[in-house]
Design a protein around this motif. Structure first.
Motif, short mmCIF file in Angstrom:
data_model
loop_
_atom_site.label_atom_id
_atom_site.label_comp_id
_atom_site.label_asym_id
_atom_site.label_seq_id
_atom_site.Cartn_x
_atom_site.Cartn_y
_atom_site.Cartn_z
N MET A 68 0.84 -1.20 0.00
CA MET A 68 0.00 0.00 0.00
C MET A 68 0.88 1.25 0.00
N PRO A 69 0.45 2.32 -0.66
CA PRO A 69 1.25 3.56 -0.68
C PRO A 69 1.21 4.29 0.66
N GLY A 70 2.30 4.97 1.00
CA GLY A 70 2.34 5.81 2.18
C GLY A 70 2.39 5.10 3.51
N GLN A 71 2.80 3.84 3.52
CA GLN A 71 2.79 3.05 4.76
C GLN A 71 4.19 2.59 5.16
N ARG A 72 5.23 3.31 4.72
CA ARG A 72 6.60 2.88 5.01
C ARG A 72 6.87 2.83 6.50
N ARG A 73 6.48 3.90 7.21
CA ARG A 73 6.79 3.97 8.64
C ARG A 73 6.08 2.86 9.42
N ALA A 74 4.80 2.64 9.10
CA ALA A 74 4.04 1.60 9.81
C ALA A 74 4.61 0.22 9.51
N ALA A 75 4.98 -0.01 8.24
CA ALA A 75 5.55 -1.32 7.89
C ALA A 75 6.88 -1.55 8.59
N ARG A 129 15.64 -0.53 5.70
CA ARG A 129 14.60 0.49 5.80
C ARG A 129 15.08 1.68 6.61
N ARG A 130 15.78 1.40 7.70
CA ARG A 130 16.26 2.50 8.56
C ARG A 130 17.35 3.32 7.86
N ASN A 131 17.98 2.73 6.86
CA ASN A 131 18.99 3.46 6.07
C ASN A 131 18.41 4.08 4.81
N GLY A 132 17.09 4.04 4.70
CA GLY A 132 16.43 4.66 3.57
C GLY A 132 16.33 3.80 2.33
N ARG A 133 16.75 2.55 2.39
CA ARG A 133 16.71 1.65 1.22
C ARG A 133 15.43 0.81 1.30
N HIS A 134 14.31 1.46 1.08
CA HIS A 134 13.02 0.80 1.29
C HIS A 134 12.74 -0.29 0.26
N GLY A 135 13.24 -0.11 -0.98
CA GLY A 135 13.06 -1.16 -1.98
C GLY A 135 13.74 -2.46 -1.57
N MET A 136 14.98 -2.34 -1.10
CA MET A 136 15.70 -3.52 -0.60
C MET A 136 15.00 -4.08 0.63
N GLY A 137 14.52 -3.19 1.49
CA GLY A 137 13.82 -3.64 2.69
C GLY A 137 12.58 -4.44 2.37
N ARG A 138 11.81 -3.98 1.39
CA ARG A 138 10.62 -4.73 1.00
C ARG A 138 10.98 -6.08 0.40
#
Length: 283
Positions: A68-75, A129-138
């Motif tokens: 879902m869009p906009g849910q990075r922090r919650a995820a 994710r904490r380093n801003g690499r959300h694609g890798m985190g997902r």
């Protein structure tokens, strides 16, 4: 898949690793109180299956939010909760695993290995994710969810096919017919001694204390050990029977588990005395 799991159960080469790990777990978790806590003795129910609900629930929820869009922090928060809560679940699982038979430990070893890989994936996902690499985190999170699902399949095989930490005695209740069953004259039963009798070919243990008699299933819930050959000990003011195989201990006045490795209480049958004869029936 059935053939693969059968080969895994029979993979004696895994025993070298399994035996060493078992010794390490038992050497680390030395005190009976800690082992009982992790077995779920205080619950009367194995603790590990309940504990895994938190990490698995958090990780599945994070996977939904990642779509879902906009849910990075919650995820990211859910990934952190799942990763942190997995650690005590792993400890409880290892404690249960160390008390299993060898064929069960082989499958359990694969179960633990899969879950360890999944945990590493989620730890990496959290760091990315904490380093801003959300694609890798997902990507790491979805990989971790796939691996932990395979581990869950092996855990289901352990429980439902191999009977790990499932009460081994409860099925015998289905072999008993309804109604009251005679077990002998009360006056002939010796005091404070374990006796075995049969109800519809199901072995039960009798223990008399004064005018009160306990009748419980003889097969130990842990690995079907013969409680009728066990030792009676007084623990905290209660007479208890200790299984001669692995030391699981149950109160004779209620069936509650006092010490593991069993995490399940033992079944005690209702009794009555009619014209001096002891009778028991299904709960």
């Amino acid at each position: 898949m059935r053939e693969l799991l059968t080969k895994l159960e029979q993979a004696s080469r895994l025993d070298r690793i399994g035996d060493r790990l078992q010794q390490a777990v038992q050497g680390t978790l030395r005190t009976q109180r800690i082992r009982d806590l992790l077995h779920g003795v205080w619950l009367g129910h194995p603790l590990h299956p309940a504990m895994v609900q938190v990490p698995v629930g958090a990780w599945i929820s994070a996977a939904v939010l990642d779509l879902m869009p906009g849910q990075r922090r919650a995820a990211t928060t859910l990934i952190g909760i799942g990763t942190a809560s997995a650690v005590p679940a792993v400890v409880a699982g290892l404690n249960d695993w160390a008390a299993l038979s060898r064929d069960q430990r082989r499958v359990g070893l694969a179960h633990a290995a899969a879950n360890s890989v999944a945990l590493a994936c989620y730890a990496g996902s959290l760091a990315a994710r904490r380093n801003g690499r959300h694609g890798m985190g997902r990507a790491l999170a979805f990989l971790g969810l796939s691996v932990v699902s395979g581990g869950a399949y092996l855990g289901g095989h352990l429980a439902y096919k191999q009977g790990a930490q499932v009460s081994q005695s409860i099925s015998e209740l289905h072999l008993m017919s309804d109604g009251w069953h005679p077990l002998g004259e009360l006056a002939t039963l010796p005091e404070r001694q374990l006796l075995t009798r049969e109800i519809d070919d199901v072995s039960v243990v009798l223990y008399r204390h004064g005018e009160e008699v306990t009748v419980m299933l003889e097969r130990c819930p842990h690995q079907s050990g013969p409680l009728g050959q066990g030792e009676v000990q007084e623990i905290s003011g209660h007479a208890c029977v200790v299984c001669p195989w692995h030391g699981s201990t149950f109160r004779l006045n209620g069936g509650e588990v006092v010490h593991g490795p069993s995490g399940n209480d033992q079944v005690v049958l209702p009794t009555r005395v009619v014209n001096g004869r002891l009778e028991a029936r299904l709960p």
